[in-house]
Scaffold this active site. Structure first.
Site, PDB file in Angstrom:
ATOM      1  CE  LYS A   1      -4.076  -0.178   2.241  1.00  0.00           C
ATOM      2  NZ  LYS A   1      -5.116  -0.490   3.268  1.00  0.00           N
TER       3      LYS A   1
ATOM      4  CG  ASP B   1      -8.073   1.947   3.510  1.00  0.00           C
ATOM      5  OD1 ASP B   1      -8.877   1.128   3.027  1.00  0.00           O
ATOM      6  OD2 ASP B   1      -6.838   1.774   3.508  1.00  0.00           O
TER       7      ASP B   1
END
Ligand code: ATR
Length: 277
Positions: free
Chosen positions: A70, A107
């Site tokens: 990520k 997110d």
């Protein structure tokens, strides 16, 4: 036989077998009758640039990115959204028609969208948020809470230096308190978020004295296995409204699905049942 294009997307990580993303994207593809596939891919760090270079040539529209890529994927991306740059990590990549690789992080908005859907009366501006943990998940949630204009974030982490570093990165509205003292700030907070994996099945429990917690505080957890974590169970006993972590996982997937498959998908009870099955 038709020449209809098959839309392709997927998720890249290592390991990848545990990812719930293929189930949830697969559910939406079937529900909306979209001719597409969402494919899990186990890819090492060494192979990541090569794979991302080749997927568009194979017709992929984009991919989700999970651990351990990520953060490092930002070095490969051509265009980085403001929020991915701020968080320092990406989870949603889109292969643009101009050949550029676009990196985004959904997110934080997944977390906020979940709270707004599950707790319609929740007002982020109503008071401080007490945030437990200062890892990757915390960065995304802190960024999103600040974007929602929360008046203050009271941030605590077992390793205080990591919370101090997060404050240095995000600035003034964050007050760092020691992990052992954080329970003293429960009565100030109108939002409490656990961003650590504590309380997850097979992990240690979150040992946090909740005596100061009152029903005015909305309590949420990013852990979704079990759905009702010991933190949420204790909060419910104290009369608090609670929101489990499954919805964050579902909502963070919405922007990617819409970009790659062309339809804004719904997050509802049917999807929750499919992912939990
Ligand atoms: P993620 O990207 O999922 O947030 P991470 O970056 O490894 O994962 O962060 C994990 C978080 O859980 C951190 O806040 C970590 O605290 P430390 O910075 O002190 O490691 C927290 N955490 C993990 N195990 C913990 C424990 N036993 N007690 C308290 N906090 C813990």
């Amino acid at each position: 036989m038709t020449n209809e294009t098959v839309l392709l997307a997927g998720v890249i990580g290592q390991p990848i077998v545990q990812s719930k993303s293929p189930i949830l994207h697969g559910h939406w593809l079937k529900r909306y009758g979209i001719n597409g596939h969402y494919i899990p891919m186990d890819v090492s760090s060494v192979n990541l640039p090569h794979v991302l270079n080749n997927l568009p040539k194979m017709g992929f529209r984009g991919v989700n990115i999970t651990l351990p890529h990520k953060e490092s994927v930002l070095d490969i991306a051509d265009v980085i959204s403001d929020r991915a740059a701020l968080i320092g990590a990406a989870n949603t990549l889109t292969f643009q028609s101009d050949g550029k690789l676009h990196a985004d992080n959904t997110d934080g908005i997944g977390f906020i969208s979940n709270l707004k859907q599950e707790a319609p009366g929740w007002d982020p501006k109503a008071g401080p948020a007490l945030v437990l943990g200062a890892g990757g998940a915390s960065r995304a949630i802190v960024a999103a809470l600040l974007h929602e204009k929360v008046p203050e974030i009271i941030l605590t982490n077992r390793t205080r230096a990591r919370a101090d570093a997060l404050k240095a990165h995000f600035g003034g509205k964050i007050k760092v308190v020691d992990w052992t003292q954080a329970a003293n700030h429960l009565d100030e907070a109108t939002t409490l978020v656990n961003t650590t994996a504590l309380g997850m099945t097979g992990k240690e429990d979150l040992k946090f004295n909740l005596d100061g917690l009152t029903p005015k505080t909305l309590v949420s957890d990013i852990v979704y296995s079990p759905l009702i974590t010991p933190l949420l169970a204790s909060a419910q006993e104290r009369g608090c409204f609670t929101v489990d972590g499954l919805g964050m996982l579902l909502h963070q997937a919405v922007p990617g699905f819409e970009r790659w498959f062309g339809r804004a998908p719904e997050v509802d009870a049917e999807l929750r049942r499919a992912v939990l099955a």
